[in-house]
Design an enzyme around this catalytic site. Structure first.
Site, mmCIF file in Angstrom:
data_model
loop_
_atom_site.group_PDB
_atom_site.id
_atom_site.type_symbol
_atom_site.label_atom_id
_atom_site.label_comp_id
_atom_site.label_asym_id
_atom_site.label_seq_id
_atom_site.Cartn_x
_atom_site.Cartn_y
_atom_site.Cartn_z
ATOM 1 N N LEU A 1 -7.022 -5.323 7.105
ATOM 2 C CA LEU A 1 -6.738 -6.536 6.316
ATOM 3 C C LEU A 1 -7.183 -6.394 4.868
ATOM 4 C CD1 LEU A 1 -7.534 -9.654 8.526
ATOM 5 C CD2 LEU A 1 -5.325 -8.807 7.761
ATOM 6 N N LEU B 1 11.318 -20.274 -4.596
ATOM 7 C CA LEU B 1 10.237 -19.499 -3.965
ATOM 8 C C LEU B 1 8.892 -19.732 -4.657
ATOM 9 C CD1 LEU B 1 9.460 -17.098 -2.002
ATOM 10 C CD2 LEU B 1 9.857 -15.602 -3.978
ATOM 11 N N HIS C 1 2.772 3.346 -8.900
ATOM 12 C CA HIS C 1 2.614 1.913 -9.145
ATOM 13 C C HIS C 1 3.859 1.366 -9.849
ATOM 14 C CE1 HIS C 1 -1.386 2.123 -7.647
ATOM 15 N NE2 HIS C 1 -1.894 2.781 -8.675
ATOM 16 N N ASP D 1 0.835 -1.211 0.000
ATOM 17 C CA ASP D 1 0.000 0.000 0.000
ATOM 18 C C ASP D 1 0.871 1.262 0.000
ATOM 19 O OD1 ASP D 1 -2.290 1.484 0.030
ATOM 20 O OD2 ASP D 1 -2.727 1.182 2.162
HETATM 21 C C1 FPP Z 1 -2.000 0.326 -3.263
HETATM 22 O O1 FPP Z 1 -1.517 1.622 -3.340
HETATM 23 C C2 FPP Z 1 -1.469 -0.498 -4.325
HETATM 24 C C3 FPP Z 1 -2.204 -1.073 -5.316
HETATM 25 C C4 FPP Z 1 -3.657 -0.901 -5.446
HETATM 26 C C5 FPP Z 1 -1.619 -1.906 -6.338
HETATM 27 C C6 FPP Z 1 -0.294 -2.508 -6.033
HETATM 28 C C7 FPP Z 1 0.414 -2.535 -7.314
HETATM 29 C C8 FPP Z 1 1.753 -2.580 -7.515
HETATM 30 C C9 FPP Z 1 2.741 -2.710 -6.436
HETATM 31 C C10 FPP Z 1 2.287 -2.466 -8.886
HETATM 32 C C11 FPP Z 1 2.182 -3.738 -9.668
HETATM 33 C C12 FPP Z 1 0.829 -3.902 -10.160
HETATM 34 C C13 FPP Z 1 0.331 -5.010 -10.731
HETATM 35 C C14 FPP Z 1 -1.110 -5.008 -10.980
HETATM 36 C C15 FPP Z 1 1.157 -6.196 -11.071
HETATM 37 P P1 FPP Z 1 -2.567 2.807 -3.407
HETATM 38 O O2 FPP Z 1 -2.712 3.188 -4.836
HETATM 39 O O3 FPP Z 1 -3.835 2.415 -2.735
HETATM 40 O O4 FPP Z 1 -1.818 3.912 -2.602
HETATM 41 P P2 FPP Z 1 -2.481 5.052 -1.698
HETATM 42 O O5 FPP Z 1 -3.185 4.352 -0.579
HETATM 43 O O6 FPP Z 1 -1.299 5.836 -1.248
HETATM 44 O O7 FPP Z 1 -3.403 5.832 -2.586
#
Ligand code: FPP
Length: 260
Positions: A214, A150, A56, A39
């Site tokens: 969670l 892994l 991302h 996150d």
């Molecule tokens: C949460 O951050 C993260 C996600 C919703 C996606 C996680 C994705 C990656 C780590 C990149 C790789 C992606 C894929 C699909 C392979 P947020 O956007 O909710 O952050 P915030 O809470 O700060 O807004």
């Protein structure tokens, strides 16, 4: 131990991890299964006045680093929450960016993961993903299925409640077909119908960016997981941060509802 980090945007490898033998000198037992709620990508981007997509993209670098480190430490299974059943409700352009990042990941990373002996599996309902994605997922799973390193599980269109509903349907189907006696249903028969069938329960669940939720991630499998929440945003989560979370895990007294 100082972590040697290479500047963002520099050519690969963009980060180096400390050698595993320099850490955990006491040889504490590692968790068999680590799950991570990645996150904070959006906040990471917002703090730099960048579009969320850049957060991302940077998050993929953290994924690479933590996958590599998990393999090096010989952790058995790592499950990463990359796209939830609820993420479809984000604006269309962000969903599109995540979908194309997903495809890039499969196309660009599988060779290296395969060379490193990683076995890739996707958990979640892939039936809602585009055909191109499903084809890449099927090919990555097939190519790496014989690997002994892994066990990497990517949660894509994953929701814990959705997974439990699909498992309940599978149980009901088997009962209706006469393969299963309803009175014999137990925790193991349900676990065997989850997307994570065959994997150990989650020992350590890490969430980055400071939220203590969670978020519908692995509710059955994490029933006795140790939770570690770090304020670090996912794109800043390094192997050193991972070691800190593992150190915190080592300090916990796991009793599983019993007494020492
Ligand atoms: C949460 O951050 C993260 C996600 C919703 C996606 C996680 C994705 C990656 C780590 C990149 C790789 C992606 C894929 C699909 C392979 P947020 O956007 O909710 O952050 P915030 O809470 O700060 O807004």
């Amino acid at each position: 131990m100082a972590l040697f980090r290479i500047r963002r945007g520099a050519p690969e490898p963009e980060r180096q991890s400390p050698p595993a033998e320099d850490w955990n000198p006491s040889g504490f037992a590692l968790p068999r299964h680590v799950a991570i709620i990645m996150d904070g990508n959006g906040r990471w981007a917002a703090r730099r006045s960048l579009p969320r997509e850049m957060g991302h993209r940077e998050g993929v670098k953290s994924m690479r680093e933590i996958i590599r480190e998990s393999g090096r430490l010989k952790i058995e299974a790592l499950t990463l929450y990359a796209f939830s059943t609820e993420n479809w409700s984000r604006p269309k352009d962000e969903v599109g960016a995540l979908m194309s990042l997903m495809l890039d990941c499969f196309r660009n990373e599988i060779d290296e993961l395969n060379r490193s002996g990683v076995r890739v599996r996707v958990i979640g309902d892939v039936s809602r993903l585009p055909d191109t994605h499903r084809a890449e997922i099927a090919s990555a799973s097939a190519r790496t299925s014989g690997n002994a390193g892994l066990k990497l599980n990517l949660a894509l269109n994953y929701g814990g409640r959705d997974e439990l509903v699909r498992a309940a349907r599978a149980l009901a189907r088997d009962c209706a077909a006469g393969i299963l006696d309803p009175d014999s249903i137990c925790e193991a028969s349900l676990a065997a119908r989850l997307d994570t069938a065959g994997l150990p329960d989650v020992d350590l669940l890490i969430r980055t960016s400071g939220e203590s939720r969670l978020s519908n991630f692995l509710p059955f499998q994490s029933a006795y997981a140790e939770l570690v929440v770090t304020p670090t945003l996912w794109p800043d989560f390094t192997a050193e941060e991972f070691h800190r979370a593992l150190d915190e895990y080592f300090s916990r007294d796991r009793r599983f509802g019993g007494r020492k």
